[in-house]
Design a protein around this motif. Structure first.
Motif, PDB file in Angstrom:
ATOM      1  N   THR A   1      -4.030   3.105   0.135  1.00  0.00           N
ATOM      2  CA  THR A   1      -4.250   0.694   0.717  1.00  0.00           C
ATOM      3  C   THR A   1      -5.667   0.893  -0.053  1.00  0.00           C
ATOM      4  OG1 THR A   1      -5.466   2.332   2.331  1.00  0.00           O
ATOM      5  CG2 THR A   1      -3.105   2.457   2.242  1.00  0.00           C
ATOM      6  N   LEU A   2      -6.399   2.042  -0.696  1.00  0.00           N
ATOM      7  CA  LEU A   2      -7.873   1.164  -0.836  1.00  0.00           C
ATOM      8  C   LEU A   2      -7.570   0.989  -2.760  1.00  0.00           C
ATOM      9  CD1 LEU A   2     -10.152   3.509   0.447  1.00  0.00           C
ATOM     10  CD2 LEU A   2     -10.287   1.416   0.870  1.00  0.00           C
TER      11      LEU A   2
ATOM     12  N   PHE B   1      -8.851   7.715   4.504  1.00  0.00           N
ATOM     13  CA  PHE B   1      -9.253   6.747   3.876  1.00  0.00           C
ATOM     14  C   PHE B   1      -9.139   5.059   4.794  1.00  0.00           C
ATOM     15  CE2 PHE B   1      -8.071  10.028   0.847  1.00  0.00           C
ATOM     16  CZ  PHE B   1      -9.425   9.617   0.351  1.00  0.00           C
ATOM     17  N   GLY B   2      -9.611   5.014   5.732  1.00  0.00           N
ATOM     18  CA  GLY B   2      -9.445   3.204   6.720  1.00  0.00           C
ATOM     19  C   GLY B   2      -7.876   4.076   8.027  1.00  0.00           C
ATOM     20  N   ASP B   3      -7.403   2.468   7.798  1.00  0.00           N
ATOM     21  CA  ASP B   3      -6.421   2.892   8.895  1.00  0.00           C
ATOM     22  C   ASP B   3      -5.544   1.953   8.777  1.00  0.00           C
ATOM     23  OD1 ASP B   3      -5.258   3.398  10.938  1.00  0.00           O
ATOM     24  OD2 ASP B   3      -5.268   1.698  12.745  1.00  0.00           O
TER      25      ASP B   3
ATOM     26  N   ARG C   1      -6.278  -6.858  -0.128  1.00  0.00           N
ATOM     27  CA  ARG C   1      -7.631  -6.433   0.033  1.00  0.00           C
ATOM     28  C   ARG C   1      -8.153  -7.938  -0.149  1.00  0.00           C
ATOM     29  NH1 ARG C   1     -10.334  -1.922   2.315  1.00  0.00           N
ATOM     30  NH2 ARG C   1      -8.460  -0.658   2.533  1.00  0.00           N
TER      31      ARG C   1
ATOM     32  N   GLU D   1     -14.934  -0.177  -3.163  1.00  0.00           N
ATOM     33  CA  GLU D   1     -13.847   0.270  -2.429  1.00  0.00           C
ATOM     34  C   GLU D   1     -13.121   1.254  -2.523  1.00  0.00           C
ATOM     35  OE1 GLU D   1     -12.237  -2.611   0.514  1.00  0.00           O
ATOM     36  OE2 GLU D   1     -14.460  -2.810   1.538  1.00  0.00           O
TER      37      GLU D   1
ATOM     38  N   GLY E   1      -3.913   4.873   6.423  1.00  0.00           N
ATOM     39  CA  GLY E   1      -5.004   5.318   5.738  1.00  0.00           C
ATOM     40  C   GLY E   1      -5.110   6.074   4.856  1.00  0.00           C
TER      41      GLY E   1
ATOM     42  N   GLY F   1     -13.600   5.628  -2.615  1.00  0.00           N
ATOM     43  CA  GLY F   1     -12.314   6.217  -2.001  1.00  0.00           C
ATOM     44  C   GLY F   1     -11.937   6.868  -3.242  1.00  0.00           C
TER      45      GLY F   1
END
Length: 320
Positions: free
Chosen positions: A180-181, A165-167, A190, A221, A176, A225
């Motif tokens: 984190t989302l 889910f990203g970095d 964010r 987002e 990730g 996710g």
């Protein structure tokens, strides 16, 4: 009667429940998290006693849902976040049993959340469910064949800490992860990165509700996710029912819309529609789930829908 206790970082919820897990009376008190484990459990015990006095009920047992990594069999907190002082290592069930003279049982709060929803909430009677809590972090638990399933190492259902889910760095040390989302902490961070404004997740939700495009983008987002995590679960386990709780889920419309848009664009491989439900018990979910655990332990051959358990180890909490 059985009592269910939800010890969170800010408040402690106590519910007194009948055999069918319907709530007779409830009470919310502040959690003295900075005062140590004895003070935290003491506040919960005072609340239980007050409820017993108000209802003139006979107490048979107590279930406790607690934030942190717990040893359910020993009834002890193993690891706790820095929000709590003197909580790691605290013997919860022994303290409760000495004070009240009835059996006590300990669960991780995310497990207890799913027990509550499966026993008397939004997914009552459904044999296959992934429960997710979107709070300070993201927690998950699995209900398979009508029982909580933790897996051989106690980590089954930990959807909040699956990568892809990203970095961005996660609080657990990985990168990730869904947390984190979709956690409250991540939503606030964010939004701050986008705007330079330091708002809480609740305030970001308010801004999104007022049409703030940056706040809406952050929730888009987060919801997308969560939906992708559901699709992973459906693909691996053929689980198609999901129940969502935690503080972030209180802004359900903001979370639900991007979830449903993502699921419509990427249907599960089985072709079966995914059921996505908000928690039905609201703030009672963890306390009722903890009571369900106590009810099941006291009457393991009873008809309670929460009586089944599979490898009942516990996992780190993702909620405050």
């Amino acid at each position: 009667m059985v009592a269910g206790v939800d010890i969170g970082g800010t408040t402690t919820q106590v519910a007194l429940c009948r055999d069918d897990l319907s709530v007779v009376d409830r009470l919310e008190v502040p959690t003295p998290a900075a005062a140590g484990g004895a003070a935290m459990v003491g506040a919960a015990l005072d609340a239980v006693r007050l409820l017993l006095d108000r209802t003139d009920a006979r107490l048979l047992g107590v279930g406790v849902g607690a934030a942190g990594l717990v040893d359910a069999r020993a009834g002890r907190i193993l690891v706790a976040s820095d929000s709590f002082r003197g909580w790691a290592g605290f013997a919860v069930t022994a303290t409760v049993e000495r004070a009240l003279g009835v059996p006590a049982f300990l669960d991780n709060d995310v497990n207890a959340f799913l027990r509550g929803e499966a026993a008397a909430g939004a997914v009552a009677g459904d044999p296959y469910v992934l429960g997710m809590t979107l709070g300070t972090g993201v927690g998950g638990a699995l209900w398979l064949e009508g029982a909580l399933y933790d897996g051989p190492h106690g980590a089954a259902g930990e959807i909040g800490h699956v990568p892809g889910f990203g970095d961005l760095p996660c609080t657990c040390g990985g990168r990730g992860h869904l947390e984190t989302l979709a956690s409250g902490r991540a939503i606030a961070a964010r939004y701050g990165e986008r705007t330079g404004r330091d708002l809480s997740a609740r305030d970001v939700a308010g801004a999104a509700g007022a049409g703030d495009p940056d706040a809406l983008a952050v929730y888009e987002e987060a919801g997308a996710g969560v939906a992708r995590a559901m699709l992973v679960t459906a693909g691996l386990l053929d689980v198609t029912t999901f129940v969502i709780g935690g503080g972030v889920s209180r802004s359900w419309a903001l979370v639900e819309q991007p979830i449903r848009r993502t699921l419509a664009a990427e249907p599960p491989v089985s072709g079966h529609e995914l059921r996505v439900l908000p928690a039905g018990l609201g703030g009672d979910a963890v306390a009722v789930g903890a009571a369900a655990r106590a009810r099941a332990e006291l009457d393991p051959h009873g008809s309670s829908p929460a009586s089944g358990r599979v490898n009942d180890e516990n996992r780190p909490s993702a909620t405050a």
